[in-house]
Design a protein around this motif. Structure first.
Motif, mmCIF file in Angstrom:
data_model
loop_
_atom_site.group_PDB
_atom_site.id
_atom_site.type_symbol
_atom_site.label_atom_id
_atom_site.label_comp_id
_atom_site.label_asym_id
_atom_site.label_seq_id
_atom_site.Cartn_x
_atom_site.Cartn_y
_atom_site.Cartn_z
ATOM 1 N N GLU A 44 0.903 -1.210 0.162
ATOM 2 C CA GLU A 44 -0.075 0.005 0.022
ATOM 3 C C GLU A 44 0.769 1.368 0.141
ATOM 4 O O GLU A 44 2.164 1.300 0.441
ATOM 5 N N ILE A 45 0.299 2.297 -0.403
ATOM 6 C CA ILE A 45 0.888 3.634 -0.561
ATOM 7 C C ILE A 45 0.179 4.457 0.631
ATOM 8 O O ILE A 45 -1.095 4.498 0.453
ATOM 9 N N HIS A 46 0.716 4.768 1.661
ATOM 10 C CA HIS A 46 -0.171 5.397 2.849
ATOM 11 C C HIS A 46 0.331 6.819 2.947
ATOM 12 O O HIS A 46 1.536 7.070 3.000
ATOM 13 N N ALA A 47 -0.456 7.811 3.058
ATOM 14 C CA ALA A 47 -0.298 9.003 2.864
ATOM 15 C C ALA A 47 -0.471 9.507 4.305
ATOM 16 O O ALA A 47 -1.180 8.965 5.111
ATOM 17 N N ARG A 199 4.960 -0.801 -5.158
ATOM 18 C CA ARG A 199 4.020 -1.138 -4.234
ATOM 19 C C ARG A 199 3.473 -2.661 -4.708
ATOM 20 O O ARG A 199 2.951 -3.654 -3.833
ATOM 21 N N PHE A 207 3.826 8.543 2.289
ATOM 22 C CA PHE A 207 3.685 9.594 1.292
ATOM 23 C C PHE A 207 3.533 10.819 1.937
ATOM 24 O O PHE A 207 2.314 10.931 2.366
ATOM 25 N N VAL A 215 -2.199 13.692 -3.214
ATOM 26 C CA VAL A 215 -2.209 12.557 -1.864
ATOM 27 C C VAL A 215 -3.497 11.545 -2.500
ATOM 28 O O VAL A 215 -3.499 10.533 -2.398
ATOM 29 N N SER A 219 -2.279 7.670 -3.163
ATOM 30 C CA SER A 219 -2.481 6.641 -2.043
ATOM 31 C C SER A 219 -3.672 5.869 -2.026
ATOM 32 O O SER A 219 -4.601 6.102 -2.410
ATOM 33 N N ILE A 222 -5.205 7.047 4.149
ATOM 34 C CA ILE A 222 -4.682 8.340 4.464
ATOM 35 C C ILE A 222 -4.422 8.565 5.913
ATOM 36 O O ILE A 222 -5.673 8.301 6.661
#
Length: 525
Positions: A44-47, A199, A207, A215, A219, A222
């Motif tokens: 995952e891309i976590h903002a 990812r 991020f 964002v 993401s 968040i």
């Protein structure tokens, strides 16, 4: 990393790559973090969002071993972890790319990649290091030239080198702090592609950004911090910019109503207040920085300067405010040529300056908040009575400026370097706006500010414009420029690539020009 117990924490299923629970960090008189929980899953891309001073940097410094928490625990892959130093965090697969790059400018890409790396061969030729770097770049799909020196690279290329340094050390969690601040739109898209590939390989990204639109684009989830505490974690698909802004600042933010501008009302027949006529200037190394720059600035307009950092923006702002001499061309103020303008003369003529580097160029870090707030007016009444300086009046003015800037100052006698970067920026902005009777030159004024502070500062510029002051707004934020400016000039390698009316400006066209390209060239390619 120390492992405790026979079974990974998290029960059935795959544990998160990082779990921070109840993290607290206190500094004298400041709660930096308190009771913060953060879960980052694999793939995952976590903002991570928050106002200036919300605790984002402190939390990441704890995760990367720079700070030690006063309370709480860190769990990596389901096992308790303790990082006594950044080296320990890197060994656990956690790497961070900071907003301000930490590359050695005189070294090659290959040398920077291998600097301080335990896997660097002890005796290796430059050619061998370049071959190793090329293989790494191909492995991670990051296009870099191993033989080039860092100072020869664009900001986007330097960022790829920073990311490659982290990934080469087998990072599984990549932390990016304001990663698109110095990128063109095309470079930002390429970065997002690389992050998605990272990812998809089962890794994770934290991020950090103030750009809410990007964002939401990049993401998966968040997390928002406010005043050192976590206030929410949401799926990105369930969020919108207004919601995120409200979570960050604790109140509703009317995003962008300063953008409502009838561009036909912008002045066109009014005589210019400031002109550059085929101006050239050199940088600090004596190399050409500006070449044949011609610009016209009229009262009551905002002229946006678009461009990727390092293409002459700093030198242009200094030429406009008398800090840098020109080597060719002419400068005219109110229609009269000024032979050798200096900073004091420009200030006396009503030209204010928010510099690109607030701490080195806009402030005297070791002097007090009061001294820095009044430094532009200390010779004038009421601060001066003949040859005498009036400290009481200076203190009163400093408090007035701080209040207008919405900066909470615990002690006006303390060094200004003790203020947060965002507070420093707001203090400089309000100080310079006081003397900007004719022109305000603002270089990256929103850099490092949160959404609420940015909104407030841009409103200030609109107020100046509506009062008949001309504003030069230098920014890498294309959306900001398109929505706020009356006209936009694009600067690339010290030359003006074009000047556009804001109503007719096109995001993609300006993005191409920022990279030194045109739509015709792209079609031909």
């Amino acid at each position: 990393m120390t492992q405790t117990g026979e079974t990974a924490i998290g029960g059935a299923g795959t544990p998160p790559i990082v779990l921070m629970r109840g993290i607290a960090k206190y500094f004298p008189g400041v709660v930096a973090n308190e009771g913060v929980d953060l879960e980052v899953k694999r793939g995952e891309i976590h903002a991570l969002l928050g106002e200036n001073g919300a605790g984002k940097s402190t939390l990441m410094n704890i995760l990367t071993g720079i700070y030690q928490p006063d309370a709480g625990e860190i769990v990596i892959d389901g096992y308790d972890a303790h990082f006594a130093s950044p080296v320990a965090a890197i060994a656990a697969g956690i790497g961070m790319v900071h907003q301000h790059f930490k590359l050695v400018q005189a070294f090659t890409v290959a040398e920077n990649i291998h600097l301080g790396w335990s896997q660097t061969p002890r005796f290796a030729s430059a050619r061998a290091l370049e071959a190793r770097t090329k293989a790494l770049a191909e492995r991670f799909n990051l296009d870099v030239d191993p033989a080039k020196r860092i100072f020869e690279l664009s900001a986007g290329e330097q960022q790829r080198v920073e990311i490659l340094r982290v990934l080469a050390r087998e990072a599984r969690l990549l932390i990016l702090d304001e990663p698109t601040a110095v990128l063109t739109p095309a470079e930002a898209r390429e970065l997002f592609k690389a992050l998605r590939r990272f990812r998809e390989a089962g890794n994770a990204v934290i991020f950090i950004s103030h750009k809410l639109d990007e964002v939401l684009e990049i993401s998966d989830r968040i997390t928002v911090l406010r005043a050192g505490r976590k206030v929410a974690t949401h799926e990105a698909a369930a969020c919108d910019p207004a919601m995120l802004a409200r979570l960050m600042v604790g109140r509703d933010i009317v995003l962008g109503d300063y953008r409502k501008r009838d561009v036909t009302a912008a002045p066109s027949a009014v005589p210019p207040v400031l002109e550059l006529d085929r101006v050239a200037a050199k940088d600090d190394r004596g190399l050409p920085a500006l070449a044949e720059v011609s610009l016209t600035l009229r009262p009551g307009e905002i002229l946006g300067i678009a461009g990727v950092a390092g293409n002459g923006q700093r030198e242009l702002s200094q030429v406009l405010t008398g800090l840098r001499p020109i080597t060719a061309g002419a400068i005219r103020i109110d229609g009269k040529t000024v032979d050798k303008p200096d900073a004091s003369e420009c200030a006396a003529r009503g030209i204010g300056h928010i510099p690109d580097d607030r701490l080195r160029s806009g402030l005297a870090p070791s002097l007090s908040v009061t001294d820095n707030a009044v430094i532009r007016e200390y010779k004038a009444a009421p601060l001066a009575a003949g040859p005498l300086y009036r400290p009481g009046a200076a203190g009163g003015l400093a408090r007035e400026i701080a209040a207008a800037a919405e900066v909470a100052v615990p002690d006006f006698a303390m060094p200004v370097r003790n203020l947060s970067g965002g507070n420093q920026q707001r203090l400089v902005a309000r100080r310079e706006m006081r003397i900007a009777q004719k022109v305000l030159v603002a270089a990256y004024p929103s850099r490092g500010l949160d959404v609420g502070a940015i909104n407030t500062m841009l409103r200030y510029f609109v107020e100046l414009r509506d009062a008949g002051v001309a504003v030069v707004l230098i920014s890498e934020e294309l959306e900001e420029l398109l929505n706020l400016s009356d006209r936009i000039a694009v600067l690339y390698e010290g030359r003006i690539m074009g000047v556009f009316d804001a109503a007719a400006a096109d995001f993609e066209t300006i993005g191409l020009l920022m990279g030194g390209r045109t739509a015709a060239r792209e079609a031909a390619a």
